[in-house]
Enzyme design. Sequence first.
Site, mmCIF file in Angstrom:
data_model
loop_
_atom_site.group_PDB
_atom_site.id
_atom_site.type_symbol
_atom_site.label_atom_id
_atom_site.label_comp_id
_atom_site.label_asym_id
_atom_site.label_seq_id
_atom_site.Cartn_x
_atom_site.Cartn_y
_atom_site.Cartn_z
ATOM 1 N N LYS A 68 3.058 -4.333 -10.198
ATOM 2 C CA LYS A 68 2.743 -5.688 -9.741
ATOM 3 C C LYS A 68 1.856 -6.481 -10.704
ATOM 4 O O LYS A 68 1.912 -7.715 -10.709
ATOM 5 C CB LYS A 68 2.095 -5.637 -8.355
ATOM 6 C CG LYS A 68 3.049 -5.209 -7.255
ATOM 7 C CD LYS A 68 2.375 -5.252 -5.898
ATOM 8 C CE LYS A 68 3.338 -4.849 -4.797
ATOM 9 N NZ LYS A 68 2.718 -4.933 -3.465
ATOM 10 N N GLY A 126 -8.629 -0.107 -1.404
ATOM 11 C CA GLY A 126 -7.612 -0.237 -2.444
ATOM 12 C C GLY A 126 -7.617 -1.612 -3.078
ATOM 13 O O GLY A 126 -7.462 -2.620 -2.385
ATOM 14 N N GLY A 129 -2.304 -4.023 -6.401
ATOM 15 C CA GLY A 129 -1.515 -5.227 -6.146
ATOM 16 C C GLY A 129 -1.620 -5.755 -4.731
ATOM 17 O O GLY A 129 -1.951 -6.925 -4.509
#
Length: 280
Positions: A68, A126, A129
């Site tokens: 990404k 996280g 992307g």
Amino acid sequence: MLNLGLVGNYIQNSQAPNLLKHLGQKYNIGLDYKLFDLSNEKKIDLNSFLKNLIIKNYHGLNITFPFKEKVLEIADILEDEVKLVGSSNLLLFKEKIIARNTDYLGFKKLLDLKFKNIFQNVLVIGGGGIGRSVCFALGKFGVKKIYLLEKNSQKADKLILELKNNNISAEKINDQKLNSINIEAALNCSPIGHEHSPGNPAPYLEFHKLKWIFDAVYIPAETQFIAQAKKNNLMIISGIELFVFQGVEAFLTFSNKESLRKDVYSKIDNLLNLYLKKLS
């Protein structure tokens, strides 16, 4: 006929072909959709790979983990949401390669649908992307503060700085500090929980203190993260929901049929129920 596809790792069970073909049939738009799983490729020249698909008359691609951010180096035009987020999950092949981010657009639409009031502090797990898309969508929605749990320190610092540069309050934390912060939601934007990366992304998180969670993983439909949320009777936004919303945005982009937006979203509950049943 629109020739489309998905590029990423471990995508054999992706429902993207099914969703895009379903919408194409519903609105009488012919399309073909293929999966390009590159997980077994030790070294891939992504630029050459994509240019080869353009030569083969592909109209666009969905992009997923781990490409990404890498595709930004290949795209000629970055749309506004891509410039904001710093990642792309959709490439449109016209005279030039155009990068879009339907994760951001879809998640922002989800927030607008689910919440009437601005919420306070949230944890995002996280910073890749999907994590970037979710963080910026939360910021634009008006969240008070984002706590980011990301093991890659360099990646975390970069995202925190970019959020702050966009007037979004954010702070990096680690597992040890998880339960010392006051948060009302936890959002898993890591691949942990996926069938190829099983586990709980935040095993020490005190779920009983939360109001709601989001899990970007949708294969399997019930991850350990979601199971913990269910035990604590939390509101759950599943990866299936984001899958559907970003898929609708992708369909409208690929087909260039913005005129269908109102009709597609008027039937969004039917689409959600279809994939909740299919994937649960």
